[in-house]
Design an enzyme around this catalytic site. Structure first.
Site, short mmCIF file in Angstrom:
data_model
loop_
_atom_site.label_atom_id
_atom_site.label_comp_id
_atom_site.label_asym_id
_atom_site.label_seq_id
_atom_site.Cartn_x
_atom_site.Cartn_y
_atom_site.Cartn_z
N SER A 150 -22.63 96.24 6.45
CA SER A 150 -21.73 97.05 7.27
C SER A 150 -20.98 96.16 8.26
O SER A 150 -21.60 95.49 9.10
CB SER A 150 -22.51 98.11 8.04
N HIS A 155 -19.33 97.55 3.33
CA HIS A 155 -19.43 98.91 3.88
C HIS A 155 -18.58 99.00 5.14
O HIS A 155 -18.72 98.20 6.07
CB HIS A 155 -20.89 99.23 4.20
N ASP A 187 -17.47 101.55 8.15
CA ASP A 187 -17.75 102.79 8.87
C ASP A 187 -16.51 103.22 9.64
O ASP A 187 -16.04 102.50 10.53
CB ASP A 187 -18.91 102.59 9.84
N MET A 221 -15.08 105.98 12.17
CA MET A 221 -15.55 106.99 13.14
C MET A 221 -14.36 107.48 13.96
O MET A 221 -13.49 106.70 14.34
CB MET A 221 -16.60 106.38 14.07
N HIS A 269 -17.12 104.78 4.51
CA HIS A 269 -17.93 105.92 4.96
C HIS A 269 -17.16 106.63 6.06
O HIS A 269 -17.05 106.13 7.19
CB HIS A 269 -19.28 105.41 5.47
N MET A 301 -16.98 109.01 8.77
CA MET A 301 -17.72 109.82 9.73
C MET A 301 -16.69 110.50 10.63
O MET A 301 -16.58 110.20 11.83
CB MET A 301 -18.69 108.94 10.52
N MET A 342 -28.47 109.23 5.46
CA MET A 342 -28.53 108.59 6.78
C MET A 342 -29.97 108.61 7.29
O MET A 342 -30.58 109.67 7.39
CB MET A 342 -27.62 109.31 7.77
N GLY A 382 -24.78 101.61 15.73
CA GLY A 382 -25.57 100.60 15.04
C GLY A 382 -26.84 100.30 15.80
O GLY A 382 -26.98 100.62 16.98
N ASP A 425 -28.55 104.27 4.71
CA ASP A 425 -27.93 103.58 5.83
C ASP A 425 -28.66 103.95 7.11
O ASP A 425 -28.78 105.13 7.43
CB ASP A 425 -26.45 103.99 5.92
#
Length: 214
Positions: A10, A35, A37, A39, A68, A70, A139, A146, A174
């Site tokens: 990540s 990966h 993330d 957000m 991913h 979110m 998750m 993190g 994850d």
């Protein structure tokens, strides 16, 4: 089943001022995917990056980009992310009214579709969608930060999903992944692992990635 365990570092734990360098570091150290993330400050408290950053990373690595989302209303942003050049888009079941429609929309761009569930979401909530997705992301921490500790009760969802899923389904985990928790997840049926701090803060990145496969 996936023949090889997929390790997806990540970049949330990378140096954002040196993303190209840090992506190449894990690629050269044996990572399988990258990966990313995303957000939005609504679905999760933090804000990270958007499609332009994904687009900027596409030319610097040959590895699949594992995005991913979110975020709330992921369907509004799928086209811009698809155009950014990733290979997999995972969204959260909790924020979508018509899950199947979003899956179909992702696949209409020629991408793999993933669905993720938060710690408090039971696996049964996504059973009906398992035949249509390429990946489920479990998750094992609360999404958005993190460095959290691994939640064993969330990992216990893995065999429940595996027993009710097509054989080809990728089950990714994850949250709090290290050499010890990686073995727990793989033994339960996971075949893809996301790790951030454990890889990027390691003195030897290659050794850290290899330890997840042990």
């Amino acid at each position: 089943m996936v023949d090889k365990l997929i390790i997806s570092p990540s970049i949330l734990s990378a140096d954002f001022a040196n993303l190209e360098r840090d992506v190449k570091l894990v690629e050269n150290a044996g990572a399988d995917w990258i990966h990313i993330d995303v957000m939005d400050g609504h679905f999760v408290p933090n804000i990270t990056i958007g499609a332009p950053v994904v687009q900027s990373l596409r030319p610097v690595t040959k590895l699949p980009l594992d995005v991913h989302l979110m975020i709330e209303n992921p369907d509004k942003y799928l086209e811009s992310f698809a155009n950014a050049g990733e290979d997999i888009i995972t969204f959260h079941a909790e924020v979508v009214a018509d899950v199947k429609q979003v899956i179909d929309q992702i696949k209409s761009f020629g991408l793999k579709a993933g669905i993720s569930i938060k710690p408090k979401t039971p696996p049964e909530a996504i059973f009906e969608f398992l035949p249509y997705v390429d990946m489920v992301l479990v998750m094992t921490v609360e999404p958005g930060f993190g460095g959290q500790s691994f939640m064993q009760d969330c990992a216990d969802k893995i065999p429940v999903i595996r027993q009710n899923a097509p054989e080809s389904l990728i089950i990714q985990v994850d949250g709090g992944i290290n050499a010890e928790t990686a073995k727990i997840c793989v033994d339960l049926g996971a075949n893809s692992l996301v790790a951030g701090n454990y890889i990027y803060k390691a003195p030897d990145i290659k050794a850290a990635i290899e330890s997840l496969r042990a």
